[in-house]
Design a protein around this motif. Sequence first.
Motif, short mmCIF file in Angstrom:
data_model
loop_
_atom_site.label_atom_id
_atom_site.label_comp_id
_atom_site.label_asym_id
_atom_site.label_seq_id
_atom_site.Cartn_x
_atom_site.Cartn_y
_atom_site.Cartn_z
N THR A 1 -10.14 3.42 -14.47
CA THR A 1 -11.17 2.27 -14.84
C THR A 1 -10.52 0.86 -14.56
N THR A 2 -9.29 1.00 -14.27
CA THR A 2 -8.40 -0.92 -14.03
C THR A 2 -6.95 -0.32 -13.70
N LEU A 3 -6.43 -1.11 -12.18
CA LEU A 3 -5.53 -1.14 -11.65
C LEU A 3 -4.57 -2.07 -12.56
N GLU A 4 -3.39 -1.33 -12.75
CA GLU A 4 -2.37 -2.17 -14.69
C GLU A 4 -1.39 -3.14 -13.99
N ASP A 5 -1.36 -2.95 -12.26
CA ASP A 5 -0.27 -4.64 -11.60
C ASP A 5 -0.87 -4.31 -10.39
N ASP A 6 -0.17 -5.49 -9.79
CA ASP A 6 -0.24 -6.06 -8.12
C ASP A 6 0.24 -4.79 -7.84
N SER A 7 0.86 -4.11 -7.68
CA SER A 7 1.62 -2.89 -7.18
C SER A 7 0.32 -1.88 -6.92
N GLU A 8 -0.37 -1.46 -7.99
CA GLU A 8 -1.65 -0.75 -8.12
C GLU A 8 -2.15 -1.29 -7.17
N VAL A 9 -2.83 -3.20 -7.22
CA VAL A 9 -4.02 -3.10 -6.58
C VAL A 9 -3.47 -2.67 -4.92
N ASP A 10 -2.08 -3.20 -4.87
CA ASP A 10 -1.18 -3.90 -3.27
C ASP A 10 -1.81 -1.58 -2.84
N ALA A 11 -1.20 -1.07 -3.03
CA ALA A 11 -1.29 0.66 -2.22
C ALA A 11 -2.64 0.65 -2.88
N VAL A 12 -3.67 -0.03 -3.24
CA VAL A 12 -5.23 0.65 -2.90
C VAL A 12 -5.00 -0.17 -1.99
N ILE A 13 -4.76 -1.40 -2.01
CA ILE A 13 -5.57 -2.16 -0.51
C ILE A 13 -5.05 -1.78 1.13
N ALA A 14 -3.23 -1.35 0.86
CA ALA A 14 -2.92 -0.98 1.69
C ALA A 14 -3.69 0.90 2.59
N ARG A 15 -3.96 1.89 1.04
CA ARG A 15 -5.17 2.86 1.99
C ARG A 15 -6.67 2.45 2.67
N LEU A 16 -6.78 1.16 2.19
CA LEU A 16 -7.93 0.83 2.71
C LEU A 16 -8.16 0.40 4.02
N ARG A 17 -7.11 -0.43 4.00
CA ARG A 17 -6.18 -1.07 5.55
C ARG A 17 -5.80 0.57 6.77
N GLU A 18 -5.60 1.26 5.80
CA GLU A 18 -5.39 2.65 6.76
C GLU A 18 -6.41 3.13 7.12
N ILE A 19 -7.59 2.82 6.57
CA ILE A 19 -9.22 3.50 6.70
C ILE A 19 -9.64 2.03 7.45
N GLY A 20 -9.01 1.49 8.36
CA GLY A 20 -9.54 0.87 9.22
C GLY A 20 -10.13 -0.51 8.42
N CYS A 21 -10.23 -0.98 7.27
CA CYS A 21 -11.07 -1.73 7.11
C CYS A 21 -9.57 -3.07 7.13
N ALA A 22 -10.75 -4.21 7.79
CA ALA A 22 -10.07 -5.65 7.86
C ALA A 22 -9.42 -6.52 7.26
N ARG A 23 -10.69 -6.73 7.13
CA ARG A 23 -10.24 -7.91 5.89
C ARG A 23 -10.33 -7.71 4.21
N ILE A 24 -9.64 -8.02 3.12
CA ILE A 24 -10.14 -7.07 1.50
C ILE A 24 -9.50 -8.41 0.72
N LEU A 25 -11.08 -8.23 -0.23
CA LEU A 25 -10.55 -9.34 -1.07
C LEU A 25 -11.27 -8.73 -2.48
N VAL A 26 -9.75 -8.07 -3.37
CA VAL A 26 -10.34 -7.27 -4.78
C VAL A 26 -10.16 -8.98 -5.73
N THR A 27 -11.40 -8.53 -6.47
CA THR A 27 -11.64 -9.63 -7.79
C THR A 27 -10.79 -9.05 -8.61
N LEU A 28 -9.77 -9.59 -9.65
CA LEU A 28 -10.01 -9.41 -10.23
C LEU A 28 -10.39 -10.07 -12.23
#
Length: 312
Positions: A203-230
């Motif tokens: 339900t939540t991402l605990e810290d920046d490293s978890e957010v960054d890991a999700v962002i990395a996976r989204l970039r691998e999928i092919g998302c160009a620019r990602i803004l995760v609102t916290l």
Amino acid sequence: MRKQQMIVVIGSINMDLVMRVPRMPHPGETLSGGVFQTIPGGKGANQAVACARLSRQRGNVAMIACLGDDAFGAQLRAALRHEAIDDTHVHTIAGMSSGVAAISVDDNGQNSIALAAGANAALLPAHIDAAQDLIAQAHVVVLQLESPMATVAHAIRLAHGMGKIVVLNPAPAQTLPTTLLRQLTYLIPNEIEAAMLVGQTATTLEDDSEVDAVIARLREIGCARILVTLGAKGVRAALANGIQHFTAQPANPIDTTAAGDTFIGGFVAALADGESEEAAIDFGQRAAASSVARVGAQTSIPYRRDLLPAAN
């Protein structure tokens, strides 16, 4: 002054039925509430209103959506027109009710929302095709997921093919096909939506490293620019220069309804005005911080003139 480019928002329009409660009721519990209000809302309409109020000039926002032929529909159309939003492609569907959201807001400003889609479910790919000339004029096209998925996918495909800046707020949270994600210019999820997009159930991402890991996976999928609102923790953004953190503006939250929509509206309005990505994120955050100090969806969205200048 730079010319403000046109923004087209495709999405939902709801009437919000808002009840203030001291806390969220437990299952089966009857809880006496406080003030009740009917307030125009819906993620699509909220974002359109935010774009209109936060733009440098009036009349540069249009919406593609569906309303019911009920009293709420007339009120919701009037609310769009009050903000000088082009409603030419906002269709009234005979025999259907307008979308409704039942919203409870507790004393800490947190909200719980239940939706009845109503006429929002009637937005079809044919409505998008009928608005091709409008989309061709747009600089930015903004979408969410409160409309039928087939229509959202069709609109993204069309706007991407025209070379538009395509912004998707993937809410309500759900998984999305890779082909759709690759057609976006900006993906703007909150942390719950971001996690779900990569198959996580947290339900939540605990810290920046978890957010960054999700962002990395989204970039691998092919998302160009990602803004995760916290929320109060700010925005974690993957832009051309890598991942950056943008600290949230100070706020005293009364009601967080539409704060995310306000951020997106401010961000898109600033982009359409030619601002940098970083400046657009800052502007969106200032708008969102202002919105949480007021109650309701569109009633909480500030006008550009209400915002304090950016700190140097």
